[in-house]
Design a protein around this motif. Structure first.
Motif, short mmCIF file in Angstrom:
data_model
loop_
_atom_site.label_atom_id
_atom_site.label_comp_id
_atom_site.label_asym_id
_atom_site.label_seq_id
_atom_site.Cartn_x
_atom_site.Cartn_y
_atom_site.Cartn_z
N GLY A 50 0.84 -1.19 0.00
CA GLY A 50 0.00 0.00 0.00
C GLY A 50 0.87 1.24 0.00
N ASP A 75 2.22 -1.54 -4.44
CA ASP A 75 0.87 -1.00 -4.51
C ASP A 75 0.25 -1.46 -5.82
N VAL A 76 -1.06 -1.62 -5.83
CA VAL A 76 -1.71 -2.02 -7.09
C VAL A 76 -1.53 -0.95 -8.16
N ASN A 96 4.50 -7.17 -7.87
CA ASN A 96 3.28 -7.84 -7.41
C ASN A 96 3.50 -8.35 -5.98
N VAL A 113 -3.74 -1.38 3.36
CA VAL A 113 -4.66 -1.43 2.22
C VAL A 113 -6.08 -1.24 2.74
N HIS A 116 -11.35 -4.12 2.64
CA HIS A 116 -11.82 -5.25 1.83
C HIS A 116 -10.66 -6.09 1.28
N ALA A 117 -9.46 -5.57 1.28
CA ALA A 117 -8.31 -6.30 0.73
C ALA A 117 -7.37 -6.86 1.81
N ARG A 119 -7.61 -9.14 4.30
CA ARG A 119 -7.53 -10.59 4.54
C ARG A 119 -6.68 -11.30 3.50
N GLN A 120 -6.89 -10.97 2.24
CA GLN A 120 -6.13 -11.62 1.16
C GLN A 120 -4.63 -11.39 1.33
N VAL A 121 -4.24 -10.17 1.65
CA VAL A 121 -2.82 -9.84 1.80
C VAL A 121 -2.24 -10.52 3.04
N ARG A 124 -1.72 -14.24 2.40
CA ARG A 124 -0.59 -14.49 1.49
C ARG A 124 0.74 -14.27 2.22
#
Length: 140
Positions: A50, A75-76, A96, A113, A116-117, A119-121, A124
């Motif tokens: 982020g 960051d995306v 990535n 982040v 909503h993002a 948990r995924q990060v 991983r």
């Protein structure tokens, strides 16, 4: 000691910064007058996921002032990560999340982040054997 630019101070004092706003806020480089030496316990391999407003205003200045070494950022939006790396002299911009998690020099992942993002990060990073520091709430 890092100083917040006057224009940004005026926005903060007038309460014009909405932390939940989904608007793009340009975050300029801040001047730093000192760089503390790296020392025992401060050479952890930290990487940040982020590169938004809070990372520019809080995370990166705090790491610098505290003498902690940030290995890189992801960051995306690659442009935001590149700007943070330039402003704070970070050695690496990850392309990535997998590249960041697979970096053997990284032991701590600072996650900043949107909720909503998170948990995924987190999942991983933990699966990659990293320690995590979550900077946002896990839900709204």
């Amino acid at each position: 000691m890092a100083r917040i630019p006057e224009a940004l101070q005026r926005l903060i004092l007038r309460d014009e910064l909405d932390p939940f706003a989904q608007t793009e806020i340009h975050t300029p480089c801040f001047p730093f007058e000192e760089k503390p030496p790296f020392g025992k316990g401060r050479d952890l391999g930290i990487a940040i996921v982020g590169a938004g407003f809070v990372v520019h205003l809080g995370h990166l200045p705090a790491y610098r002032i505290g003498g902690f070494r940030v290995r890189g950022i992801y960051d995306v939006d690659p442009g935001r990560a590149e700007e943070a790396a330039r402003c704070f002299e970070l050695p690496r911009v990850y392309r990535n999340l997998n590249e960041l998690v697979e970096d053997p020099q990284v032991s701590v992942v600072d996650i900043a982040v949107p909720p909503h993002a998170v948990r995924q990060v987190v999942e991983r990073a933990i699966a990659g054997g990293k320690h995590v520091l979550v900077q946002k709430p896990l839900a709204m």
